[in-house]
Enzyme design. Structure first.
Site, PDB file in Angstrom:
ATOM      1  N   ILE A 129      -6.414  -7.673  -0.180  1.00  0.00           N
ATOM      2  CA  ILE A 129      -6.237  -6.226   0.067  1.00  0.00           C
ATOM      3  C   ILE A 129      -5.396  -5.707  -1.081  1.00  0.00           C
ATOM      4  O   ILE A 129      -4.192  -5.988  -1.169  1.00  0.00           O
ATOM      5  CB  ILE A 129      -5.510  -5.904   1.388  1.00  0.00           C
ATOM      6  CG1 ILE A 129      -6.332  -6.336   2.587  1.00  0.00           C
ATOM      7  CG2 ILE A 129      -5.261  -4.385   1.478  1.00  0.00           C
ATOM      8  CD1 ILE A 129      -5.767  -5.858   3.916  1.00  0.00           C
ATOM      9  N   ASP A 130      -6.015  -4.985  -1.966  1.00  0.00           N
ATOM     10  CA  ASP A 130      -5.281  -4.351  -3.052  1.00  0.00           C
ATOM     11  C   ASP A 130      -4.857  -2.980  -2.531  1.00  0.00           C
ATOM     12  O   ASP A 130      -5.658  -2.256  -1.940  1.00  0.00           O
ATOM     13  CB  ASP A 130      -6.216  -4.201  -4.259  1.00  0.00           C
ATOM     14  CG  ASP A 130      -5.490  -3.607  -5.445  1.00  0.00           C
ATOM     15  OD1 ASP A 130      -4.321  -3.964  -5.675  1.00  0.00           O
ATOM     16  OD2 ASP A 130      -6.101  -2.770  -6.144  1.00  0.00           O
ATOM     17  N   ASP A 147      -5.169  -7.897  -9.772  1.00  0.00           N
ATOM     18  CA  ASP A 147      -4.979  -6.457  -9.623  1.00  0.00           C
ATOM     19  C   ASP A 147      -5.864  -5.648 -10.563  1.00  0.00           C
ATOM     20  O   ASP A 147      -5.860  -4.406 -10.499  1.00  0.00           O
ATOM     21  CB  ASP A 147      -3.515  -6.069  -9.852  1.00  0.00           C
ATOM     22  CG  ASP A 147      -2.697  -6.232  -8.576  1.00  0.00           C
ATOM     23  OD1 ASP A 147      -3.259  -6.032  -7.490  1.00  0.00           O
ATOM     24  OD2 ASP A 147      -1.492  -6.564  -8.669  1.00  0.00           O
ATOM     25  N   THR A 201      -1.815  -2.471  -0.492  1.00  0.00           N
ATOM     26  CA  THR A 201      -1.387  -2.637   0.916  1.00  0.00           C
ATOM     27  C   THR A 201      -0.618  -1.412   1.423  1.00  0.00           C
ATOM     28  O   THR A 201      -0.701  -1.071   2.596  1.00  0.00           O
ATOM     29  CB  THR A 201      -0.511  -3.889   1.107  1.00  0.00           C
ATOM     30  OG1 THR A 201       0.488  -3.896   0.110  1.00  0.00           O
ATOM     31  CG2 THR A 201      -1.313  -5.160   1.017  1.00  0.00           C
ATOM     32  N   ASP A 250      -8.183 -10.178  -4.957  1.00  0.00           N
ATOM     33  CA  ASP A 250      -7.086  -9.504  -4.268  1.00  0.00           C
ATOM     34  C   ASP A 250      -7.637  -9.151  -2.888  1.00  0.00           C
ATOM     35  O   ASP A 250      -8.501  -8.280  -2.758  1.00  0.00           O
ATOM     36  CB  ASP A 250      -6.646  -8.243  -5.014  1.00  0.00           C
ATOM     37  CG  ASP A 250      -5.310  -7.740  -4.474  1.00  0.00           C
ATOM     38  OD1 ASP A 250      -4.997  -8.073  -3.322  1.00  0.00           O
ATOM     39  OD2 ASP A 250      -4.606  -7.022  -5.200  1.00  0.00           O
ATOM     40  N   ASP A 305      -4.601  -9.125   5.312  1.00  0.00           N
ATOM     41  CA  ASP A 305      -4.498  -9.751   3.984  1.00  0.00           C
ATOM     42  C   ASP A 305      -4.924 -11.229   4.023  1.00  0.00           C
ATOM     43  O   ASP A 305      -5.802 -11.661   3.270  1.00  0.00           O
ATOM     44  CB  ASP A 305      -3.014  -9.705   3.585  1.00  0.00           C
ATOM     45  CG  ASP A 305      -2.813  -9.132   2.206  1.00  0.00           C
ATOM     46  OD1 ASP A 305      -3.798  -8.811   1.558  1.00  0.00           O
ATOM     47  OD2 ASP A 305      -1.639  -9.039   1.790  1.00  0.00           O
ATOM     48  N   GLU A 316      -4.202 -13.872  -4.344  1.00  0.00           N
ATOM     49  CA  GLU A 316      -2.808 -13.447  -4.186  1.00  0.00           C
ATOM     50  C   GLU A 316      -2.014 -14.260  -3.158  1.00  0.00           C
ATOM     51  O   GLU A 316      -0.850 -14.566  -3.359  1.00  0.00           O
ATOM     52  CB  GLU A 316      -2.781 -11.962  -3.804  1.00  0.00           C
ATOM     53  CG  GLU A 316      -1.373 -11.426  -3.695  1.00  0.00           C
ATOM     54  CD  GLU A 316      -1.291  -9.911  -3.722  1.00  0.00           C
ATOM     55  OE1 GLU A 316      -2.300  -9.242  -3.429  1.00  0.00           O
ATOM     56  OE2 GLU A 316      -0.194  -9.415  -4.032  1.00  0.00           O
TER      57      GLU A 316
HETATM   58  P1  AMP Z   1      -1.562   0.727  -6.938  1.00  0.00           P
HETATM   59  O1  AMP Z   1      -2.076   0.885  -5.588  1.00  0.00           O
HETATM   60  O2  AMP Z   1      -2.536   1.070  -8.040  1.00  0.00           O
HETATM   61  O3  AMP Z   1      -0.245   1.378  -7.122  1.00  0.00           O
HETATM   62  O4  AMP Z   1      -1.356  -0.821  -7.163  1.00  0.00           O
HETATM   63  C1  AMP Z   1      -1.169  -1.721  -6.136  1.00  0.00           C
HETATM   64  C2  AMP Z   1      -0.739  -3.022  -6.752  1.00  0.00           C
HETATM   65  O5  AMP Z   1       0.456  -2.827  -7.463  1.00  0.00           O
HETATM   66  C3  AMP Z   1      -0.372  -4.062  -5.719  1.00  0.00           C
HETATM   67  O6  AMP Z   1      -1.469  -4.857  -5.397  1.00  0.00           O
HETATM   68  C4  AMP Z   1       0.723  -4.867  -6.350  1.00  0.00           C
HETATM   69  O7  AMP Z   1       0.272  -6.148  -6.781  1.00  0.00           O
HETATM   70  C5  AMP Z   1       1.099  -4.072  -7.582  1.00  0.00           C
HETATM   71  N1  AMP Z   1       2.551  -3.854  -7.662  1.00  0.00           N
HETATM   72  C6  AMP Z   1       3.511  -4.245  -6.805  1.00  0.00           C
HETATM   73  N2  AMP Z   1       4.731  -3.892  -7.281  1.00  0.00           N
HETATM   74  C7  AMP Z   1       4.536  -3.273  -8.452  1.00  0.00           C
HETATM   75  C8  AMP Z   1       5.405  -2.690  -9.427  1.00  0.00           C
HETATM   76  N3  AMP Z   1       6.716  -2.669  -9.259  1.00  0.00           N
HETATM   77  N4  AMP Z   1       4.847  -2.149 -10.528  1.00  0.00           N
HETATM   78  C9  AMP Z   1       3.507  -2.156 -10.694  1.00  0.00           C
HETATM   79  N5  AMP Z   1       2.624  -2.689  -9.808  1.00  0.00           N
HETATM   80  C10 AMP Z   1       3.128  -3.244  -8.700  1.00  0.00           C
HETATM   81 MG    MG Z   2      -3.091  -5.849  -5.496  1.00  0.00          MG
END
Ligand code: AMP
Ligand code: MG
Length: 399
Positions: A185-186, A335, A188, A183, A95, A120
């Site tokens: 690493i989106d 994101d 993680t 981002d 990251d 981030e």
């Molecule tokens: P995804 O892989 O589409 O579920 O999204 C990943 C992103 O969700 C991460 O980069 C976080 O920034 C974000 N994230 C973290 N916690 C939450 C949460 N409680 N609700 C929604 N998104 C979140």
């Molecule tokens: Mg992200």
């Protein structure tokens, strides 16, 4: 519904008010407000007609390098023993390393321009004595990635250089000027599992997303629906890029020639495929199931981590992406910015109330909870199903 998961492998008004209310003419405050808004309109029009070819080339270079860095770390992580797999430090190293690398490359490419990056991570934790070892690993990883990708002419970064590059991501963004949005690493959680993740980089100009680059190292080059992880012919690693008004392109992360991709033109919800987060904590699976049932969607969800979902949608692997975090969760611009741009050529991205996403408000995307994405034809049915489902859910929570 069962779910399938994909594993590794977006003056006229001023003058008319002015003419109808001539007394405003003598009001200096009115004059400065109308002037500021005219300047903004001119800047927006200029931004809309600009080419961002140089920025795009730099963003692609940065995303390619960051993807290499992340791939190296993920490979070592997946080969490690179970005990070290529960250790979060590899993702931490990747990251920070990815952010340092992208920040360093972008600033170096545009030395005479003001540099603003909304990203981030920040370096606060890395500046502590206890994390010195992690900082050294990040520095080595960044320098190795530069050297092994033909950038030997760059003198190696010091630990201070790495910390500074990371901290350049502290910008607040906003409605004026240009801001990179990253981002590093989106997804993680997907990275740790060996599943999907993305390096997501976008450029804002006068509050609008004007380019996006999305590197998805584990996304199949063919459709996620036909991918067979046991077939060695089925390769992974996609890089998507899009510039305002110029369509979306995809190439392999190994550098194949880009090809133009298109959002699905499906109009029949019955055959539509929908994407949602793998992590139920990030998006309500129950709510999305209710929504698609109302639309008449028959296929199970495809659950996937990261903005790779936007990438898959941009080339027509499926038709719908639904994201409904818990009430009160504030979405961050990094994101969604790159994913939004990549899907914007034929798709529509709105919040749950049908408002377009506004990337000009700073680090957060303040919106009416929920993000929905689909093509133009399916959007009316999707919006209707979302409104009805949200009402139903609210009344069931009250009773
Ligand atoms: P995804 O892989 O589409 O579920 O999204 C990943 C992103 O969700 C991460 O980069 C976080 O920034 C974000 N994230 C973290 N916690 C939450 C949460 N409680 N609700 C929604 N998104 C979140
Ligand atoms: Mg992200």
């Amino acid at each position: 519904m069962g779910a399938s998961t994909v594993r590794a492998p977006l003056t006229r008004g001023v003058f008319s008010i002015y003419c109808s209310y001539p007394r405003l003419k003598s009001n200096p405050l009115y004059f400065s407000v109308s002037l500021a808004s005219s300047v903004q309109q001119v800047r927006r029009a200029a931004a809309a007609s600009m080419s961002y070819d140089k920025q795009l080339a730099a963003a692609k270079k940065a995303a390619f390098l960051a993807a290499r860095l992340c791939q190296k770390v993920q490979k070592a992580l997946l080969q490690s023993d179970i005990q070290s797999k529960s250790d979060k430090s590899p993702v931490t190293v990747a990251d920070y390393g990815s952010q340092a690398l992208v920040s360093f490359i972008l600033e170096k490419e545009f030395p005479s321009m003001p540099f603003s990056l909304v990203a981030e991570e920040d370096s606060e934790d890395l500046r502590r004595e206890e994390t010195r070892g992690t900082l050294v690993r990040i520095k080595e990883l960044v320098n190795d990635t530069l050297a092994s990708n033909g950038m030997n002419d760059i003198s190696p970064l010091s630990e201070e250089d790495v910390l500074d590059a990371i901290d350049r991501g502290k910008s607040e963004g906003g409605p004026h000027g240009q801001h990179w949005v990253l981002d590093p690493i989106d997804g993680t959680k997907g990275f740790m599992r060996g599943d999907q993740y993305a390096i997501a980089l976008a450029l804002l100009d006068e509050g609008k997303v004007v380019l996006g680059v999305l590197a998805c190292p584990n996304l199949p080059l063919t459709s996620v629906t036909s991918y067979d992880r046991h077939n060695s012919q089925d390769k992974v690693g996609c890089l998507y890029f899009a510039q305002l008004g110029a369509g979306t392109f995809m190439q392999s992360i190994d550098g194949s020639p880009p090809r133009k991709v298109h959002v699905s033109a499906t109009t029949n919800p019955e055959g539509a495929l929908f994407f949602e987060s793998f992590e139920a904590a990030h998006s309500s699976h129950d709510l999305s199931s209710l929504i698609v049932k109302k639309m008449g969607v028959k296929t199970p969800p495809v659950r996937m981590d990261s903005q790779a979902k936007y990438g898959a949608l941009s080339r027509g692997d499926g038709e719908i992406y639904l994201r409904f975090p818990r009430e009160g969760y504030r979405e961050k611009i990094w994101d969604h910015a790159a994913g939004y741009m990549v899907v914007a050529a034929g798709g529509i991205v709105t919040d749950a109330a049908g408002n377009p996403l506004n990337f000009s408000r700073g680090r957060y995307l303040d919106l009416d909870t929920g993000i929905i994405v689909t093509n133009q034809k399916l959007m009316p049915a999707l919006s209707k199903a979302v409104v009805e489902s949200l009402k139903e859910r609210a009344s069931s929570l009250q009773s």
